[in-house]
Scaffold this motif. Structure first.
Motif, PDB file in Angstrom:
ATOM      1  N   ASN A 127       0.681 -27.643   5.671  1.00  0.00           N
ATOM      2  CA  ASN A 127       2.094 -27.562   5.374  1.00  0.00           C
ATOM      3  C   ASN A 127       2.858 -28.074   6.585  1.00  0.00           C
ATOM      4  OD1 ASN A 127       4.787 -26.710   4.963  1.00  0.00           O
ATOM      5  ND2 ASN A 127       4.112 -24.986   3.684  1.00  0.00           N
ATOM      6  N   PRO A 128       3.688 -29.102   6.447  1.00  0.00           N
ATOM      7  CA  PRO A 128       4.407 -29.630   7.610  1.00  0.00           C
ATOM      8  C   PRO A 128       5.247 -28.576   8.326  1.00  0.00           C
ATOM      9  CG  PRO A 128       4.650 -31.098   5.725  1.00  0.00           C
ATOM     10  CD  PRO A 128       4.006 -29.848   5.214  1.00  0.00           C
ATOM     11  N   ASP A 129       5.642 -27.536   7.600  1.00  0.00           N
ATOM     12  CA  ASP A 129       6.434 -26.465   8.204  1.00  0.00           C
ATOM     13  C   ASP A 129       5.566 -25.419   8.898  1.00  0.00           C
ATOM     14  OD1 ASP A 129       8.716 -27.677   7.199  1.00  0.00           O
ATOM     15  OD2 ASP A 129       8.633 -26.546   5.321  1.00  0.00           O
ATOM     16  N   GLY A 130       4.247 -25.610   8.825  1.00  0.00           N
ATOM     17  CA  GLY A 130       3.344 -24.648   9.446  1.00  0.00           C
ATOM     18  C   GLY A 130       3.052 -23.439   8.588  1.00  0.00           C
ATOM     19  N   GLY A 131       3.538 -23.423   7.376  1.00  0.00           N
ATOM     20  CA  GLY A 131       3.340 -22.280   6.500  1.00  0.00           C
ATOM     21  C   GLY A 131       2.009 -22.314   5.775  1.00  0.00           C
ATOM     22  N   VAL A 132       1.848 -21.364   4.866  1.00  0.00           N
ATOM     23  CA  VAL A 132       0.613 -21.235   4.090  1.00  0.00           C
ATOM     24  C   VAL A 132       0.512 -22.382   3.087  1.00  0.00           C
ATOM     25  CG1 VAL A 132      -0.573 -19.801   2.375  1.00  0.00           C
ATOM     26  CG2 VAL A 132       0.523 -18.734   4.365  1.00  0.00           C
ATOM     27  N   VAL A 133      -0.702 -22.895   2.946  1.00  0.00           N
ATOM     28  CA  VAL A 133      -0.969 -23.925   1.938  1.00  0.00           C
ATOM     29  C   VAL A 133      -1.541 -23.215   0.718  1.00  0.00           C
ATOM     30  CG1 VAL A 133      -2.176 -26.060   1.398  1.00  0.00           C
ATOM     31  CG2 VAL A 133      -1.398 -25.638   3.733  1.00  0.00           C
ATOM     32  N   SER A 134      -0.668 -22.865  -0.192  1.00  0.00           N
ATOM     33  CA  SER A 134      -1.054 -22.124  -1.391  1.00  0.00           C
ATOM     34  C   SER A 134      -1.389 -23.087  -2.515  1.00  0.00           C
ATOM     35  CB  SER A 134       0.095 -21.215  -1.828  1.00  0.00           C
ATOM     36  OG  SER A 134       1.204 -22.010  -2.221  1.00  0.00           O
ATOM     37  N   PRO A 135      -2.026 -22.593  -3.573  1.00  0.00           N
ATOM     38  CA  PRO A 135      -2.239 -23.469  -4.742  1.00  0.00           C
ATOM     39  C   PRO A 135      -0.938 -24.036  -5.287  1.00  0.00           C
ATOM     40  CG  PRO A 135      -3.646 -21.538  -4.885  1.00  0.00           C
ATOM     41  CD  PRO A 135      -2.749 -21.313  -3.708  1.00  0.00           C
ATOM     42  N   ASP A 136       0.140 -23.249  -5.248  1.00  0.00           N
ATOM     43  CA  ASP A 136       1.428 -23.750  -5.729  1.00  0.00           C
ATOM     44  C   ASP A 136       1.947 -24.885  -4.850  1.00  0.00           C
ATOM     45  OD1 ASP A 136       1.523 -22.082  -7.892  1.00  0.00           O
ATOM     46  OD2 ASP A 136       2.735 -20.529  -6.900  1.00  0.00           O
ATOM     47  N   PHE A 137       1.671 -24.802  -3.543  1.00  0.00           N
ATOM     48  CA  PHE A 137       2.070 -25.873  -2.633  1.00  0.00           C
ATOM     49  C   PHE A 137       1.393 -27.172  -3.040  1.00  0.00           C
ATOM     50  CE2 PHE A 137       1.309 -28.430   1.185  1.00  0.00           C
ATOM     51  CZ  PHE A 137       2.586 -28.523   1.726  1.00  0.00           C
ATOM     52  N   VAL A 138       0.149 -27.079  -3.448  1.00  0.00           N
ATOM     53  CA  VAL A 138      -0.587 -28.277  -3.889  1.00  0.00           C
ATOM     54  C   VAL A 138      -0.042 -28.771  -5.226  1.00  0.00           C
ATOM     55  CG1 VAL A 138      -2.845 -29.196  -4.505  1.00  0.00           C
ATOM     56  CG2 VAL A 138      -2.651 -27.534  -2.644  1.00  0.00           C
ATOM     57  N   ARG A 139       0.118 -27.855  -6.171  1.00  0.00           N
ATOM     58  CA  ARG A 139       0.547 -28.263  -7.516  1.00  0.00           C
ATOM     59  C   ARG A 139       1.947 -28.861  -7.522  1.00  0.00           C
ATOM     60  NH1 ARG A 139      -1.223 -22.865  -8.705  1.00  0.00           N
ATOM     61  NH2 ARG A 139      -3.380 -22.837  -9.457  1.00  0.00           N
ATOM     62  N   SER A 140       2.804 -28.407  -6.645  1.00  0.00           N
ATOM     63  CA  SER A 140       4.209 -28.808  -6.690  1.00  0.00           C
ATOM     64  C   SER A 140       4.498 -30.105  -5.948  1.00  0.00           C
ATOM     65  CB  SER A 140       5.092 -27.700  -6.102  1.00  0.00           C
ATOM     66  OG  SER A 140       4.764 -27.476  -4.729  1.00  0.00           O
TER      67      SER A 140
END
Length: 916
Positions: free
Chosen positions: A869-882
């Motif tokens: 995540n460019p913001d340094g946050g968690v890479v969740s499945p939703d992050f991938v799907r969206s």
């Protein structure tokens, strides 16, 4: 006045005219007429030479936590980083002066882009240390000059290679530009661009000063408590054997005293082999002459970028208002007698060898035709069998670490490698994936094999400037380790790949046998060059960044496996038995999965380091305690397990397991039967029908479920059959005693004829496995990846209370959330990708592909890479799907579809035998 080209030729003529006596005494030469001046530069002074030193520059301490041997780039960087990590009782011993070994004659170039993500990260750390960190810490300048770097391409393939580097650089924020010949001329007016295809310009590349860098590093380390002692040669290394029979470093001996220490770091450059012998450690490197010349002043050269013209085998390093000119030849001079003292002069440089660099330099910068040579530098440099450094703890002696064999890249890699080596020493492992540099990557049968070391190191030197193609294979020192199937597969057209000494099947050529011949040194040293060399000719056609000519051959092997049945020779896999009273305790601690199922079970699992990184993935089979004849089941006074590990990492994992057993004090034995057994894997929808005719066992799902194993008879021979798959199909592996391999293979092929069986190689495995979503160790699964990040949480016994190595790190990561995650990408366009392509999410770089192949069943390019995540946050499945994803290949972006599961057989029906 004569200039560069004619000057060199006059020196050559002058040298030939000298008598042997004159040549032996001509240590200093100057000629106004030829505009050449040369002064010899000694490697070492004797203990009573001109500096008036008769002993060490400081008293030796009685003991130290770490003793670093060698005061060059790696030694100074390692010392500095040990101190940065909090160690103070550390000593550096240099037998002469800092940088007096191989570092004094380095060109000091630093390029930020290399065809390896790990190396890009190592280079970035070196640059940070040299360009800013040291000066901020000490107030001293290191001599860093940021004048940029320019890579020259004279053909499309070379420019394609540079474009790949540019795309990888975008994932790391490295500024680079592909320039046209005209744009290159604007940037570098003195350059001849008539024969250029294009260039790659990296503005923030630069040049380091070896003396300034090492001096500043040593002062910074000394300020933190380290002791640097010059003029103190090491004469011996004491080794002790502990209560468990393990060899460990005890002390370092010098002529002026002994230092007790549990840890020695061998940063001895070309003399590292000699230091290794003192402790009984093999250091597989070889020394070769490496030289460059420094020109006189060139008007207009000031502030120009450094240049690498790989195709002309020449580099041009800016040196004030002059240039250093050097390169790499196909006929380098071996330095066979690495003695304790050297002096090099103009007449030690073989101008017949070096003239190709002069010609290349004059062609690239015509002003050199009117420029004289100011000085010549010639010294030894160490090269290794795979053009990678030698680092990490030696398998022979605990506490003996290597930091050597840097193939002329010791200055540029020194900062990153010094940091990793320091972390390795203190914490037991590096932070980054250093497997490619780890001495344990080489099998013990090779590290003391002089033929292998000499031939492969020569080839690594000769190919230093070659394009790095995806399907390259060495020609040197082949056929070192062959399995029982080698000859019969070769007769059927097998094109072999070399992996850590093993010849393993790559793919099968339709035009008959193509054997690997003895190494011909590319025709150098009066060795007759191989002619009508079919293997080399076919390999040469592989050298492309497009789909290779044999693409359809790989397609047929893959689709035969998917639609009928294929047989794979996987004999190079490591095959180990873990036995003994504490074998169960060891298995619980070593393996992430619960392998203590019922006897007859086979479990896919990982082995981790304490940071949770994956040291290996493997299968572990629990054996029936009743003894049988070796090598199928060993006699044991406790539990026994059979381990099958990918052959490329077998030596690494042997050492890893042994270290864990020693550190934990487990009473068990690891037995290596790799050479005693072969292994074939029969995979595909027809595999059950075929094998039912060969094996004397019921192969139905109920009688022989997936992930189990049995001792069975195959055509009258006892084998261990395992129902497993590395390609995503129903299939079985047959682990076969060596003497039974060929009869069993012939029986399988005879029975399989009516089912359309074919041989298949590792190129097909690579495609089939990525299509199914299986991980490939040291590609999309490395020691700096955790099972949670890699999508392998199912291999971890987190729901049990059983402790295992790395569990605490995984628990912490799970609680925090994943900051990186592996993702599968497919590209609809039929474009070849090979890994290192940049990954963009919504137009922002978030990572790069680790591995990519073409999937023939889904008819798409597939790649796997870890994204952040460019913001340094968690890479969740939703992050991938969206996200909307694109992949950049050679500067061109392609729309990609992200998948959290494999697009091929996501429900795993095929491995269970469910087709239709």
């Amino acid at each position: 006045m004569a200039f560069l080209g004619t000057a060199v030729r006059r020196v050559m003529a002058c040298r030939q005219a000298l008598s042997p006596l004159c040549r032996s005494t001509a240590r200093c030469y100057s000629s106004q007429s030829t505009h050449i001046t040369e002064k010899s530069v000694p490697y070492e002074k004797t203990l009573k030479q001109e500096d008036g030193l008769s002993g060490p520059t400081k008293p030796l301490p009685k003991s130290a936590d770490v003793v670093v041997i060698g005061g060059g780039s790696l030694g100074c960087q390692t010392l500095y980083h040990l101190c940065k990590l909090g160690m103070t009782n550390v000593v550096l011993l240099e037998r002469d002066r800092l940088t007096a070994g191989t570092t004094w004659h380095t060109a000091g170039l630093l390029w930020q882009l290399r065809p390896s993500d790990t190396e890009v990260e190592l280079l970035a750390h070196t640059r940070n240390v040299i360009s800013s960190e040291l000066e901020e810490e000490t107030g001293l300048e290191t001599g860093w000059i940021q004048n940029g770097g320019l890579f020259i391409a004279s053909n499309k393939q070379r420019l394609d290679e540079y474009k790949r580097l540019m795309s990888l650089g975008k994932a790391y924020g490295i500024e680079s530009y592909v320039l046209s010949p005209a744009e290159t001329k604007d940037l570098y007016p003195l350059m001849n661009v008539k024969d250029l295809y294009g260039t790659l310009y990296v503005p923030k590349d630069g040049t380091m000063d070896p003396a300034g860098t090492c001096t500043t590093l040593s002062r910074a380390a000394t300020a933190r408590g380290a002791t640097v002692i010059e003029n103190c040669p090491v004469t011996g290394i004491q080794v002790k054997v502990d209560d468990l029979g393990v060899k460990r470093v005890k002390a370092v001996e010098t002529a002026h005293g002994t230092i007790r220490t549990p840890c020695v770091v061998n940063c001895g450059g070309v003399w590292a082999t000699k230091l290794g012998k003192m402790a009984g450690v093999n250091v597989p490197l070889i020394a070769m002459h490496h030289a460059y010349v420094v020109t006189e002043r060139i008007e207009g050269i000031q502030n120009m970028p450094n240049v690498r013209d790989h195709d002309a085998s020449v580099y041009l390093r800016l040196q004030g208002d002059a240039l250093s000119v050097g390169g790499y030849e196909q006929n380098p001079i071996f330095w066979d007698d690495v003695s304790d003292k050297f002096a090099f002069s103009l007449f030690d440089l073989d101008w017949d060898v070096f003239m190709q660099h002069i010609d290349g330099a004059v062609n690239r910068v015509p002003a050199l035709e009117q420029t004289g040579i100011k000085s010549t530098v010639c010294g030894p440099e160490s090269f290794t069998a795979d053009h990678k450094p030698l680092m990490g703890e030696a398998p022979e002696v605990r506490g003996f670490f290597l930091g050597c064999g840097f193939n002329s890249a010791g200055m540029m890699l020194g900062g990153g490698c010094g940091k990793e080596l320091a972390h390795w020493i203190i914490h037991g492992r590096p932070e980054k994936d250093m497997y490619g540099y780890d001495i344990r990557r080489f099998h013990h049968s090779l590290t003391n094999n002089n033929r292998w070391i000499r031939e492969r190191s020569h080839e690594s030197y000769a190919k230093n400037y070659s394009v790095v193609f995806p399907f390259d294979e060495p020609l040197a020192s082949r056929n070192m380790r062959k399995d029982p199937f080698h000859q019969v597969l070769q007769e059927q057209g097998c094109l072999f790949q070399e992996r850590h000494g093993w010849e393993r099947p790559g793919w099968f050529n339709r035009d008959g046998p193509a054997p690997v011949l003895d190494y011909d040194y590319y025709g150098a040293y009066n060795v007759s060059k191989n002619t009508d060399y079919k293997y080399s000719d076919i390999l040469g056609k592989e050298y492309t960044f497009d789909f290779p000519p044999h693409h359809d051959v790989i397609r047929n092997e893959c689709l035969t496996c998917r639609n009928a049945v294929a047989v794979f020779d996987m004999s190079y896999f490591g095959k180990f038995y873990l036995t003994g009273p504490d074998a169960k305790k060891a298995a619980d601690w070593l393996f992430t999965a619960d392998v203590n199922k019922a006897p007859g079970s086979t479990v896919y699992t990982c082995m981790l380091n304490k940071r949770g990184g994956v040291e290996s993935d493997l299968t572990v089979s629990r054996l029936d305690p009743s003894p049988a004849h070796l090598p199928l089941t060993p006699e044991s006074n406790g539990e026994a397990y059979y381990l099958a590990i990918g052959g490329g990492v077998a030596q690494h994992n042997w050492s890893h397991i042994q270290s864990v057993l020693q550190d934990q004090g487990f009473r068990c034995t690891l037995i290596d039967h790799t050479e005693d057994m072969g292994m074939i894997s029969i995979q595909g929808p027809k595999s059950r029908e075929l094998l039912q005719e060969v094996l004397d066992s019921d192969l139905s799902n109920d009688a022989f479920p997936f992930s189990t194993h049995k001792i069975v008879n195959a055509a009258g021979h006892k084998v261990r059959a395992m129902r497993l798959s590395f390609v995503g199909e129903m299939g079985w592996e047959l682990h076969i005693p060596k003497e039974s391999c060929l009869p069993v293979y012939h029986a399988v092929m005879a029975a399989g004829a009516k089912y359309g069986i074919s041989n298949a190689g590792y190129r097909a495995i690579d495609s089939l496995s990525i299509e199914k979503g299986y991980r490939h160790w040291h590609a999309d699964l490395r020691p700096d990846d955790t099972p949670l990040e890699a999508g392998l949480a199912f291999t971890c016994k987190m729901k049990t209370s059983i402790p295992f190595l790395g569990r605490q790190a995984l628990e912490a990561q799970k609680a925090e959330g994943l900051r990186r995650r592996i993702v599968c990408f497919t590209v609809d366009e039929k474009v070849p990708m090979f890994g290192l392509e940049a990954i963009f999410r919504n137009g922002v770089p978030v990572g790069h592909l680790r591995r990519s192949e073409f999937g023939f069943a889904i008819d798409k390019t597939i790649g796997y890479g870890y994204i952040r995540n460019p913001d340094g946050g968690v890479v969740s499945p939703d992050f991938v799907r969206s996200g909307e994803f694109t992949l950049e290949r050679m500067g061109i972006t392609y729309k990609a579809t992200a998948h959290l599961k494999s697009p091929f057989d996501p429900e795993n029906k095929r491995v269970k035998g469910i087709y239709g």
